[in-house]
Each structure stands twice: as structure tokens, then as C-alpha cells.
Write an enzyme that holds these catalytic residues in place. Sequence first.
Site, short mmCIF file in Angstrom:
data_model
loop_
_atom_site.label_atom_id
_atom_site.label_comp_id
_atom_site.label_asym_id
_atom_site.label_seq_id
_atom_site.Cartn_x
_atom_site.Cartn_y
_atom_site.Cartn_z
N LYS A 120 0.78 -1.14 0.11
CA LYS A 120 -0.01 0.04 -0.11
C LYS A 120 0.93 1.09 -0.16
O LYS A 120 0.55 2.23 -0.59
CB LYS A 120 -0.99 0.13 1.22
CG LYS A 120 -2.23 -0.71 1.14
CD LYS A 120 -3.04 -0.30 2.27
CE LYS A 120 -2.76 -0.29 3.63
NZ LYS A 120 -3.39 0.01 4.54
N ARG B 44 -11.33 1.13 9.44
CA ARG B 44 -10.71 -0.32 9.97
C ARG B 44 -11.89 -1.17 10.25
O ARG B 44 -11.56 -2.62 10.40
CB ARG B 44 -9.84 -0.35 11.01
CG ARG B 44 -8.44 0.46 10.53
CD ARG B 44 -7.62 0.59 11.79
NE ARG B 44 -7.18 -0.57 12.19
CZ ARG B 44 -5.97 -1.50 11.81
NH1 ARG B 44 -5.60 -0.84 10.73
NH2 ARG B 44 -5.50 -2.35 12.37
N ARG C 279 12.21 -11.92 6.82
CA ARG C 279 13.33 -11.24 7.18
C ARG C 279 14.20 -11.91 8.38
O ARG C 279 13.74 -12.17 9.08
CB ARG C 279 12.83 -9.74 7.57
CG ARG C 279 13.96 -8.60 7.91
CD ARG C 279 13.43 -7.39 7.98
NE ARG C 279 12.34 -7.20 9.01
CZ ARG C 279 11.79 -5.99 9.41
NH1 ARG C 279 12.32 -4.79 8.82
NH2 ARG C 279 10.95 -6.13 10.25
N ARG D 171 13.57 -11.21 14.21
CA ARG D 171 12.95 -10.49 15.33
C ARG D 171 11.61 -11.33 15.50
O ARG D 171 10.96 -11.90 14.70
CB ARG D 171 12.61 -9.05 14.80
CG ARG D 171 13.64 -8.22 15.03
CD ARG D 171 13.45 -6.76 14.73
NE ARG D 171 11.96 -6.62 14.17
CZ ARG D 171 11.67 -5.37 13.64
NH1 ARG D 171 12.30 -4.44 13.30
NH2 ARG D 171 10.57 -5.35 13.22
N ARG E 151 -1.07 -12.07 13.24
CA ARG E 151 -1.28 -10.72 12.79
C ARG E 151 -2.13 -10.66 11.35
O ARG E 151 -3.11 -9.92 11.30
CB ARG E 151 -0.15 -9.87 12.40
CG ARG E 151 -0.13 -8.57 12.81
CD ARG E 151 1.01 -7.74 12.93
NE ARG E 151 1.99 -7.49 11.63
CZ ARG E 151 3.10 -7.74 11.54
NH1 ARG E 151 3.92 -8.40 12.46
NH2 ARG E 151 3.71 -7.60 10.30
#
Length: 219
Positions: A16, A91, A130, A164, A175
Amino acid sequence: MATLNLVLMGLPGAGKGTQAQKIVDDFNIVHISTGDIFRSAMKNKTTMGLKAQAFIDKGELVPDEVTDGIVKERLSKDDVNDGYMLDGYPRNLEQADALESISSELKRDVNAVINIHVDPEVLVKRLSGRFICKTCGATYHKIYHLPKVEGTCDVCGGHDFYQRDDDKPETVKNRMNVNVKMNTPLVDFYEEKGLLYTVNGEQYIDKVYKEIKQILSNL
């Protein structure tokens, strides 16, 4: 061309941010990101900004009506006369209903919702790929950017890497599930209103933008 009043939708990692910048550059409309307007409202101590600050200071979630109020404050400004693009709002369905009332009252109705669609599983791979060199902090990605020599950091030659917690697949998956749950009713809501334009976000960045530009130019 009619004034463009847009909502930009897409799951985390769908691209986005990149597309928003291209839209703003080409169509000269104001990019309204909820994170930015929250910070600005609190910094400028607007009525709604102070209300939001009170919840945040107590570690509580900012209720919908305060978020709606901050968006209304922002959409009341003159710089959106020639169009705006909301990013990160609405949202949920309550906020979508509020936006209808706000934009109608201000005579700034939303005339298109661009939804950048990427399969959630693809996004989990994108976002959980990552990893970082423990020694120097150089960042790599399992799909897009591997070290030149497997297991050895290009920058410092170290062999110790870590992920992480935010980037671990199970965290990213959770998520993503939360976001899919929130996004799906909104997609249906805007589809029913005939405002939804879904773009395939799994193509190259320029190809995605070409589709978006075509849609917006035809409005």
C-alpha cells in the site's frame, strides 16, 4: 476528471505504501494516513487530539468515535478540496458507516475504494522472510535478499543470524488472521455499494500501479 476521494485498502505487506506514493504523485491528492493525523492532532492539541491522548496515556485503545472525530477534523480542511486518499481508515464497519456520514456532511463522498489483493499466505512469506546479522545488524530476506554466500554476512562476514519476534512466521500469521477478519466485512461493504476496485497485488509494482492508474483515470 471528477474529484478523487479514495479509500486505499490492503493487508499488511500488500504494498500500500508504495502505491499510495505513486497515486499522490500522479493525481495530486492528499494522502491521509491515520497514524499521521493522530500524531498531528495530538501535537496540535485539537479537541479530538486531546481526547485521543487521554486514552493513549492510560494505555487504552482509542474508541471509534474519537478516531472518527479525528478523521472528520482532517477532512474538514481546505487542502482536501481537490481530493484525498484515506489509508488505514476505516478499519471496521462502524468506522465505514461513520465515514459515510462524515463525507456526506462535508460533501466529500468517497467515490472509489482501491483494494490491493494479495493471497494472505504469500504475504506471510513476504513478511516473515526477514532475518538479521547478529554481529552488524545487516538485514536479509529469505526470498528477496539472501547473503551472497549462504550463512555468511555480506557486510561483516559473521555467521550468526536471528529473526525478530515480530518477523517470526507464527507472529506474522496471527497478525494476518486478525487483519483478514477486519478487512473481509469492509471489502463486502464497499462491493455492495459498487465502490470497490480490486487490483492483483501479486504482480510487479509497476504493473500493479498501471492497473490502479487505469481505474482512477476512468473515474
